[in-house]
Design an enzyme around this catalytic site. Structure first.
Site, mmCIF file in Angstrom:
data_model
loop_
_atom_site.group_PDB
_atom_site.id
_atom_site.type_symbol
_atom_site.label_atom_id
_atom_site.label_comp_id
_atom_site.label_asym_id
_atom_site.label_seq_id
_atom_site.Cartn_x
_atom_site.Cartn_y
_atom_site.Cartn_z
ATOM 1 N N ARG A 154 -15.652 1.200 6.850
ATOM 2 C CA ARG A 154 -15.116 1.908 8.007
ATOM 3 C C ARG A 154 -16.200 2.808 8.591
ATOM 4 N NH1 ARG A 154 -11.124 2.371 3.902
ATOM 5 N NH2 ARG A 154 -9.150 1.319 4.402
ATOM 6 N N LYS A 178 -10.084 5.980 2.368
ATOM 7 C CA LYS A 178 -8.855 6.720 2.647
ATOM 8 C C LYS A 178 -8.253 7.250 1.352
ATOM 9 C CE LYS A 178 -7.512 4.321 6.912
ATOM 10 N NZ LYS A 178 -6.467 3.536 7.585
ATOM 11 N N HIS A 248 -14.910 -0.829 14.080
ATOM 12 C CA HIS A 248 -13.827 -1.417 13.287
ATOM 13 C C HIS A 248 -13.703 -2.918 13.540
ATOM 14 C CE1 HIS A 248 -10.957 0.119 10.420
ATOM 15 N NE2 HIS A 248 -10.036 -0.705 10.868
ATOM 16 N N ARG A 251 -15.787 -4.666 11.105
ATOM 17 C CA ARG A 251 -15.070 -4.724 9.824
ATOM 18 C C ARG A 251 -14.036 -5.859 9.853
ATOM 19 N NH1 ARG A 251 -12.995 -1.537 5.437
ATOM 20 N NH2 ARG A 251 -10.724 -1.352 5.426
ATOM 21 N N HIS A 274 -8.263 -1.803 0.865
ATOM 22 C CA HIS A 274 -6.859 -1.758 1.275
ATOM 23 C C HIS A 274 -5.983 -1.442 0.066
ATOM 24 C CE1 HIS A 274 -7.647 -4.582 4.942
ATOM 25 N NE2 HIS A 274 -7.863 -3.313 5.224
ATOM 26 N N TYR A 283 -5.529 -10.897 8.106
ATOM 27 C CA TYR A 283 -6.734 -11.631 8.469
ATOM 28 C C TYR A 283 -6.564 -13.135 8.256
ATOM 29 C CZ TYR A 283 -8.791 -7.032 8.713
ATOM 30 O OH TYR A 283 -9.054 -5.737 9.056
#
Length: 302
Positions: A154, A178, A248, A251, A274, A283
């Site tokens: 990110r 995150k 992004h 990514r 994730h 995806y």
């Protein structure tokens, strides 16, 4: 806004940062949404959280919808209200949660923007060629683009990376994602070459006493920020003559190309950081859409 509301908002923000490990962006967004809600109910005569009911929350969202706010914004504001009042109930600030039955607009799922493999290659090749003369700014852009695509990190993770987080021998980079979750991500030979060039000739030309351990530093020696990274990516896409992309999107492209190349979902989930496999699964929809597009263009009976 009543002082009791202000104190509650400040405590909620602290909860998001400390207990939830939310990013600064998430905290700002949720706190802004909750402040807007509480100002709304205060204007209508509500002075305590216990007085807020479901009808008031629905009226708040309806008014914003009538002002033309996007469905995604309304959905986020509804989520912020639910998170705030769930926290308020659990901490004893309200006896019942008025937002428990608050519905938000459904946001259509959109496929992420993805560069074709050849377009991504053109963009990165253009970045490499621009860095041939050793201009520190150009070398920095090349290294940033290679890491965004080559490691699928990110933009915030890239901006926060330090020199010691990079292991060129093993071709891995340690990033803080995150929720302050740390992960180690591999990258390929092209990214290693770009980083080696940056650390050899680019960074030494720009580093100052204020640079600290930052991997990417700006023209004045400070840590290169997210906005500067975004500007650089837009510029590189324009220079390469490919569709405009944001960091992004690189990514997204990396994840899609990994899956199309045969990587399994779990591995891609680990690389991207994730928390849910469902997030990574979108995806597979991108690759399926590309297959469908190719099928319809090439097959005479499509």
């Amino acid at each position: 806004m009543p002082e009791t509301f202000r104190v509650a908002v400040d405590d909620f923000a602290a909860h998001l940062r400390v207990a939830q490990g939310s990013s600064d962006h998430t905290v700002r967004a949720y706190v802004g949404d909750v402040e807007a809600l509480l100002r709304h109910v205060a204007r209508h005569g509500t002075g305590t959280l216990a007085e807020v009911d479901l009808a008031a929350l629905r009226t708040w969202l309806t008014e914003q919808s009538e002002r033309g706010l996007a469905r995604a914004t309304l959905a986020r504001r509804g989520a912020a209200a639910r998170a705030f009042f769930d926290w308020a109930r659990r901490t004893g600030r309200v006896a019942d949660d008025p937002a428990a039955r608050l519905a938000s607009p459904r946001v259509p799922r959109t496929l992420p923007t993805v560069l074709a493999v050849d377009a991504a290659a053109r963009m990165l090749d253009a970045a490499r060629e621009a860095a041939v003369e050793g201009d520190p700014a150009r070398v920095r852009e090349w290294a940033a683009a290679e890491l965004l695509y080559g490691a699928g990190v990110r933009v915030g993770e890239l901006a926060g990376t330090d020199v010691d987080d990079v292991d060129l021998a093993q071709r891995v980079v340690r990033v803080l994602g995150k929720g302050d979750k740390e992960r180690v991500v591999p990258f390929g030979v092209p990214a290693a070459r770009a980083l080696d060039r940056w650390l050899d000739v680019g960074r030494p030309a720009l580093v100052t006493a204020r640079s600290g351990p930052a991997l990417l530093v700006g023209d004045r020696g400070g840590r290169w920020g997210e906005r500067q990274v975004r500007d650089a990516v837009h510029r590189l896409a324009a220079d390469a003559g490919v569709d405009d992309v944001a960091p992004h999107d690189l990514r997204h492209s990396a994840a899609t190309h990994l899956l199309a190349g045969g990587s399994d979902l779990r591995s891609v989930q680990e690389i991207l950081g994730h928390s849910s496999l469902a997030t990574t699964q979108r995806y597979t929809h991108v690759t399926a859409e590309r297959l469908r597009s190719s099928f319809e263009q090439a097959f005479p009976r499509a």
